[in-house]
Design a protein around this motif. Sequence first.
Motif, PDB file in Angstrom:
ATOM      1  N   GLN A  19       0.828  -1.210   0.000  1.00  0.00           N
ATOM      2  CA  GLN A  19       0.000   0.000   0.000  1.00  0.00           C
ATOM      3  C   GLN A  19       0.866   1.264   0.000  1.00  0.00           C
ATOM      4  O   GLN A  19       0.585   2.226  -0.727  1.00  0.00           O
ATOM      5  CB  GLN A  19      -0.935   0.001   1.209  1.00  0.00           C
ATOM      6  CG  GLN A  19      -1.892   1.195   1.191  1.00  0.00           C
ATOM      7  CD  GLN A  19      -2.929   1.138   2.300  1.00  0.00           C
ATOM      8  OE1 GLN A  19      -3.155   0.092   2.905  1.00  0.00           O
ATOM      9  NE2 GLN A  19      -3.543   2.273   2.557  1.00  0.00           N
ATOM     10  N   ARG A  42      -6.311 -11.662  -0.888  1.00  0.00           N
ATOM     11  CA  ARG A  42      -7.306 -10.580  -0.741  1.00  0.00           C
ATOM     12  C   ARG A  42      -6.669  -9.325  -0.168  1.00  0.00           C
ATOM     13  O   ARG A  42      -6.905  -8.216  -0.637  1.00  0.00           O
ATOM     14  CB  ARG A  42      -8.431 -11.028   0.203  1.00  0.00           C
ATOM     15  CG  ARG A  42      -9.472 -11.846  -0.462  1.00  0.00           C
ATOM     16  CD  ARG A  42     -10.880 -11.300  -0.106  1.00  0.00           C
ATOM     17  NE  ARG A  42     -11.880 -12.051  -0.853  1.00  0.00           N
ATOM     18  CZ  ARG A  42     -12.363 -11.668  -2.020  1.00  0.00           C
ATOM     19  NH1 ARG A  42     -11.967 -10.512  -2.548  1.00  0.00           N
ATOM     20  NH2 ARG A  42     -13.229 -12.402  -2.667  1.00  0.00           N
ATOM     21  N   GLU A  43      -5.861  -9.514   0.895  1.00  0.00           N
ATOM     22  CA  GLU A  43      -5.205  -8.364   1.529  1.00  0.00           C
ATOM     23  C   GLU A  43      -4.308  -7.640   0.531  1.00  0.00           C
ATOM     24  O   GLU A  43      -4.234  -6.408   0.523  1.00  0.00           O
ATOM     25  CB  GLU A  43      -4.366  -8.824   2.726  1.00  0.00           C
ATOM     26  CG  GLU A  43      -5.196  -9.272   3.918  1.00  0.00           C
ATOM     27  CD  GLU A  43      -4.361  -9.959   5.003  1.00  0.00           C
ATOM     28  OE1 GLU A  43      -4.942 -10.284   6.056  1.00  0.00           O
ATOM     29  OE2 GLU A  43      -3.144 -10.192   4.784  1.00  0.00           O
ATOM     30  N   ASP A  53      -6.432  -5.666  -1.837  1.00  0.00           N
ATOM     31  CA  ASP A  53      -6.951  -4.486  -1.136  1.00  0.00           C
ATOM     32  C   ASP A  53      -5.856  -3.438  -0.938  1.00  0.00           C
ATOM     33  O   ASP A  53      -6.135  -2.237  -0.909  1.00  0.00           O
ATOM     34  CB  ASP A  53      -7.542  -4.882   0.227  1.00  0.00           C
ATOM     35  CG  ASP A  53      -8.830  -5.698   0.070  1.00  0.00           C
ATOM     36  OD1 ASP A  53      -9.388  -5.712  -1.048  1.00  0.00           O
ATOM     37  OD2 ASP A  53      -9.261  -6.332   1.050  1.00  0.00           O
TER      38      ASP A  53
END
Length: 270
Positions: free
Chosen positions: A129, A173-174, A177
Motif C-alpha cells: 500500500q 485478498r489483503e 486491497d
Amino acid sequence: RRPVSLPRLAQMRAAGEKITMLTAYDATFAAVADAAGVECILVGDSLGMVCQGLHSTVGVSLDDMCYHTASVARGLHRAQATAWLVADLPYGSYQESREQALRSASALMQAGAHMVKLEGGGWTAPTVQFLVERGIPVCAHLGLTPQTVHALGGYRVQGKDDVAAATLRRQARELQDAGAAMLVLEMVPAALAAELTQALTHCHTIGIGAGNGTAGQVLVLHDMLGVNLGKMPKFVRNFMQEAGNVKGAMAAYVQAVKDGSFPDNQLHAW
Ligand code: KIV
Ligand code: NA
C-alpha cells in the motif's frame, strides 16, 4: 503496437485474453521476447541462479537487480519495444521497513522498471500500500516464494492443506486491497490458483506451476529454452525443442498460453 500499460492489462483480462510474461536479464533477450509478442518482461531475481551461478536467490543484491533492470530497459528502449517491465525487489531490500522498500523500489524504477515485485503475504500488505500510494505499481508473489526457501524447507508445492489454502486466500485478498495490480502464484494447486483468480478481479494472477486457470503465465526464460543445468521443474515446457530458434520458441510460448494449451493441468500442474 501500443505500449503495455496497467489499463491495457485490465482490458486483456476483461476480454479473457491471457497475459504472457517471461523473465529476461539482458538487453537482447528482452528485445527479442518483446518482438515475439511477450507482454510482460520480468527481471527476476532468478538471475542469481541463471546468470550468477548461485544456489538460491538469497544472494542477489539490489545493485545486481538495478544493473540487469537497466540493461533490459535499454534493450527495450532501443528496440522501440512495448513490453511492461517488472523487476524483483531482492532479498533484504524491503523487509526492514516501508521506507526501505520505497528506497529500493525507487532505485529499480529509476533503472527503468514499470512495476516492482516483492514476495510474501500478511506483513507485506502495508508495504504494498505504501508503494502504490506513492505511484509505484506492485506485483505480489505468493505460494513458493524462493527468497524464503530455507524457511519453507525446499522448493515444494504450497497451499496444499486447508489451513495453508485459507492463509493464501486471506493474503491474496489483503494484497489486492493494498493495491497490488498483479500477483504471481508459484507452485500452488491448479484449483486453488483458479479460485483465487476468480476472486481477484482487480489483481491479475500470473501462474508458474499453478495450472491454467490464472489470468496469465510466467516462465524463467532459460528453462523454457531448455538451457538449464539442473533438474527441469515439472511445470516447464521446452519450447525450443519444438521451435528450433529462440524467437520462435518465445512466440510458441505466447501462442500456447493464449490458446490455453500451456500449461496442461495434467502435465504441468498439481
Ligand atoms: O525470479 C523469477 O524469475 C521469478 C519468477 C519465477 C516468477 O520470480
Ligand atoms: Na523472483
